[in-house]
Scaffold this motif. Structure first.
Motif, PDB file in Angstrom:
ATOM      1  N   ARG A   1      26.157  35.107  32.943  1.00 21.89           N
ATOM      2  CA  ARG A   1      27.318  35.245  32.654  1.00 21.89           C
ATOM      3  C   ARG A   1      28.156  33.732  32.159  1.00 21.89           C
ATOM      4  O   ARG A   1      29.194  33.879  31.820  1.00 21.89           O
ATOM      5  CB  ARG A   1      27.853  35.245  34.355  1.00 21.89           C
ATOM      6  CG  ARG A   1      27.800  36.560  35.297  1.00 21.89           C
ATOM      7  CD  ARG A   1      28.875  37.970  34.478  1.00 21.89           C
ATOM      8  NE  ARG A   1      27.922  38.941  34.956  1.00 21.89           N
ATOM      9  CZ  ARG A   1      29.361  40.023  35.863  1.00 21.89           C
ATOM     10  NH1 ARG A   1      30.481  38.986  36.784  1.00 21.89           N
ATOM     11  NH2 ARG A   1      29.159  40.719  36.568  1.00 21.89           N
ATOM     12  N   ASN A   2      27.052  32.937  31.918  1.00 27.54           N
ATOM     13  CA  ASN A   2      27.174  31.588  31.371  1.00 27.54           C
ATOM     14  C   ASN A   2      26.707  31.593  29.952  1.00 27.54           C
ATOM     15  O   ASN A   2      25.779  31.020  30.050  1.00 27.54           O
ATOM     16  CB  ASN A   2      27.111  30.523  32.727  1.00 27.54           C
ATOM     17  CG  ASN A   2      28.197  31.093  33.926  1.00 27.54           C
ATOM     18  OD1 ASN A   2      29.092  30.270  34.077  1.00 27.54           O
ATOM     19  ND2 ASN A   2      27.700  31.363  34.754  1.00 27.54           N
ATOM     20  N   PRO A   3      27.738  31.768  28.924  1.00 22.91           N
ATOM     21  CA  PRO A   3      26.231  31.581  27.909  1.00 22.91           C
ATOM     22  C   PRO A   3      25.717  29.840  27.908  1.00 22.91           C
ATOM     23  O   PRO A   3      27.098  29.077  28.321  1.00 22.91           O
ATOM     24  CB  PRO A   3      28.004  32.040  26.406  1.00 22.91           C
ATOM     25  CG  PRO A   3      28.933  32.748  27.515  1.00 22.91           C
ATOM     26  CD  PRO A   3      28.857  32.327  29.050  1.00 22.91           C
ATOM     27  N   GLU A   4      24.730  30.102  26.892  1.00 21.54           N
ATOM     28  CA  GLU A   4      24.506  28.840  26.658  1.00 21.54           C
ATOM     29  C   GLU A   4      23.765  28.428  27.866  1.00 21.54           C
ATOM     30  O   GLU A   4      23.406  26.956  28.372  1.00 21.54           O
ATOM     31  CB  GLU A   4      25.150  27.540  25.998  1.00 21.54           C
ATOM     32  CG  GLU A   4      25.692  28.219  24.743  1.00 21.54           C
ATOM     33  CD  GLU A   4      26.347  27.245  23.876  1.00 21.54           C
ATOM     34  OE1 GLU A   4      26.157  26.253  24.255  1.00 21.54           O
ATOM     35  OE2 GLU A   4      27.482  28.107  23.512  1.00 21.54           O
ATOM     36  N   SER A   5      23.903  28.483  29.019  1.00 21.39           N
ATOM     37  CA  SER A   5      23.154  28.703  30.741  1.00 21.39           C
ATOM     38  C   SER A   5      21.396  28.067  29.969  1.00 21.39           C
ATOM     39  O   SER A   5      20.784  29.307  29.476  1.00 21.39           O
ATOM     40  CB  SER A   5      23.681  28.734  31.660  1.00 21.39           C
ATOM     41  OG  SER A   5      24.629  28.623  31.889  1.00 21.39           O
ATOM     42  N   ALA A   6      20.560  27.789  31.160  1.00 19.16           N
ATOM     43  CA  ALA A   6      19.102  27.943  31.104  1.00 19.16           C
ATOM     44  C   ALA A   6      18.648  27.436  32.145  1.00 19.16           C
ATOM     45  O   ALA A   6      19.585  27.339  33.169  1.00 19.16           O
ATOM     46  CB  ALA A   6      18.538  26.745  30.196  1.00 19.16           C
ATOM     47  N   ALA A   7      17.746  28.040  31.953  1.00 15.25           N
ATOM     48  CA  ALA A   7      16.959  28.464  33.780  1.00 15.25           C
ATOM     49  C   ALA A   7      15.423  28.678  33.760  1.00 15.25           C
ATOM     50  O   ALA A   7      15.093  29.433  32.679  1.00 15.25           O
ATOM     51  CB  ALA A   7      18.191  29.715  34.539  1.00 15.25           C
TER      52      ALA A   7
END
Ligand SMILES: [Zn+2]
Length: 583
Positions: free
Chosen positions: A395-401
């Motif tokens: 849902r959140n572009p460019e997020s990382a996990a």
């Protein structure tokens, strides 16, 4: 199997009030009445039966019947439904059976316009008298042999004829039911219902298949949704034969409330997916409640309810059936509305409501259970974390996990040890922040403890910007390296000369060294990383040292003064230097 259902009939001079659960009829008087095959009967016959019970003269008075309904799909909100004809009555009955509503109705008696006899719109004393008379009537019926019933019917027919000749405008649209043929059928039903009422006993043992396997005692699995629910039997605690409940949890709740109101304790004899049975803790007492879930049925029904034969010997302070789960259900809304509601307040609330004391530990456990009911268990949260992280990334572009899972030694599923995440918006924001990341770790409370590591940026308005987070086992070189490695890859990327400000934790410094230098046979991952002390931490350490010296001021006054001066001086220095550093 008896087809008689028991109704809670509210009547008298009460008033209808409302609360969060909808309509509240507790201000009315109440009695219990059994109606045989209520779903097959016409409304005319029901009303006539009520006329008799409440001794209403249809020439001067008319009564209105309002049933208690709950049409909502979420939560419980009880409303009154005016029943005016057979169709509405049957709609109500069908819905009540399908949805497992407690059967309850409000009867109000009104004087017809043009008749100014004694009494007003509703006469409680009149009805009380009526109830007594009704009992006498019932006795009369019991003693009357069957053939006498014909005479009764003739009498009723005559009575009914009066209606036909002089139909009273009652505003209730079922005039068609006064056609003689139908009236006769209705009267027969009335007679049958009266007989059932008179001969009603507790022998309605149901014929249901016994299960081979009983599920163990207990209170089922934790429910992960909003459990706000109404108390059954429409705010009356009594459990009656024939009462229906939507689930076994509702049965347990009702039985428990009843037992508590009786100030008697019970023990669970059977608790399975099909049957629930409890009896009195007093071995000689016959009190017993048995409920079952019929084949192809979606609701539970109480089939046996026998009264207590034991006596109350003393007034106990505690009740064994007030469990933490029970307290959690009762306090659910209160605790969720005020998350920091203290256990001692829960103890007081339970005392006020049920006049029983619970221990602090039970109140505390109840509070934990409320959180579990609403937010899920710790285990489920742990289990859901990887799914939640992947949802965040979607849902959140460019997020990382990222997660670090330790493989299981026995080849089973691995153990989730660490989790890292940063939101795309924050990563993009960091590009416009000072090239500074304040990193620190703090311990977590709760079931799994652990530590949260954070990387916080500072924007040009000197406001903090949360950048990246990780849940790790504790602060050590490995966990710090794992976190900073991901911060470098996902957040800092190619940005040069980013400075890390830290409390100089030994594990952190070792991790920074490894990032800075060639290590593990790899080229340095973050060769230009710069690290500095956090002066606030330094000041805190210096100030917190002062009270230690102060403790010794009698023996060693010079240390006290030294501590005070050093603490104040460091504080002043930091206050002067920090703004300069951050510019
Ligand atoms: Zn008993």
């Amino acid at each position: 199997m008896s087809s008689k259902l028991r109704f809670q009939v509210h009547y008298g001079d009460g008033y209808i009030s409302h609360d969060a659960y909808g309509v509240d009829l507790s201000a009315f008087e109440r009695r219990e009445c059994g109606i045989d095959k209520p779903f097959e009967r016409s409304f005319g016959s029901i009303r006539k039966w009520l006329h008799e019970i409440f001794n209403v003269n249809p020439k001067t008075h008319f009564l209105t019947v309002q049933t208690v309904t709950n049409w909502g799909t979420e939560g419980d909100f009880w409303e009154l439904m005016l029943i005016a004809n057979t169709e509405e009555w049957r709609t109500y009955m069908q819905a009540a059976l399908d949805r497992g509503w407690p059967l309850a109705m409000l009867i109000q008696i009104h004087q017809k316009t043009g008749h100014f006899g004694e009494g007003s719109t509703s006469t409680s004393s009149h009805m009380n008298q009526a109830v007594e008379q009704e009992n006498e009537d019932q006795n009369m019926h019991v003693t009357e042999p069957e053939p006498q019933g014909i005479a009764d019917q003739v009498g009723e027919k005559e009575d009914q004829n009066v209606h036909v000749i002089q139909p009273e405008p009652q505003g209730l649209a079922d005039e068609g039911e006064r056609i003689p043929g139908i009236v006769e059928a209705v009267q027969n039903e009335d007679q049958e219902a009266r007989m059932m009422e008179e001969c009603g006993d507790s022998s309605d043992d149901e014929d249901y298949p016994l299960l081979g396997e009983w599920r163990g005692k207990g209170f089922g699995n934790p429910v992960i949704h909003d459990i706000r629910s109404n108390e059954y039997e429409y705010r009356e605690n009594e459990v009656v034969q024939g009462a229906k409940y939507p689930s076994i949890e509702a049965v347990k709740d009702a039985v428990k409330l009843w037992a508590i109101s009786l100030r008697k304790e019970f023990r669970v004899v059977k608790s399975s997916s099909k049957e629930y049975e409890v009896n009195c803790v007093n071995g000689d007492c016959t009190w017993r409640v048995h409920a079952y879930k019929g084949k192809y049925k979606t609701h539970w029904e109480c089939s046996i309810v026998t009264p207590h034969t034991c006596r109350l010997t003393d007034v106990a302070q505690t009740h064994r059936n007030i469990t933490s789960t029970f307290v959690a259900k009762k306090m659910y809304g209160v605790i969720l509305d005020k998350i920091d509601y203290e256990p001692k307040l829960i103890i007081r609330d339970i005392d006020d409501r049920f006049q029983y004391k619970i221990s602090y530990a039970k109140a505390w456990r109840a509070k934990q259970k409320v959180f579990e009911m609403r937010f899920g268990t710790y285990e489920a949260s742990y289990d859901n974390l990887p799914h939640m992280l992947s949802a965040i990334m979607q849902r959140n572009p460019e997020s990382a996990a990222d997660t670090y899972i330790v493989p299981s030694l026995d080849g089973g599923p691995g153990f989730l040890l660490r989790a890292f995440f940063c939101l795309g918006a924050c990563v993009r924001a960091f590009m416009y922040c000072l090239p500074v990341l304040c990193i620190d770790g703090t311990f977590l409370t709760g079931r799994y403890k652990g530590t949260i590591l954070t990387a916080i940026g500072v924007d040009c308005n000197k406001q903090v910007v949360p950048i990246a987070f990780a849940f790790v086992e504790n602060e050590n070189t490995e966990s710090w390296y794992w976190f900073l490695e991901r911060v470098k890859i996902h957040v800092v990327a190619g940005r040069p000369d980013v400075c890390l400000i830290s409390d100089r934790h030994a594990g952190l410094l070792a991790a920074i060294r490894q990032l800075h230098e060639e290590s593990r046979g790899q080229p340095p991952l973050w060769p230009d990383v710069v690290s500095r002390w956090c002066i606030r931490h330094t000041r805190t350490v210096a100030r917190s040292a002062a009270p230690i010296w102060m403790e010794h001021r009698h023996g060693l006054p010079c240390f006290w003064w030294a501590g005070l001066v050093l603490g104040l001086w460091t504080g002043l220095l930091v206050d002067a230097v920090l703004p300069v550093l951050c510019v």
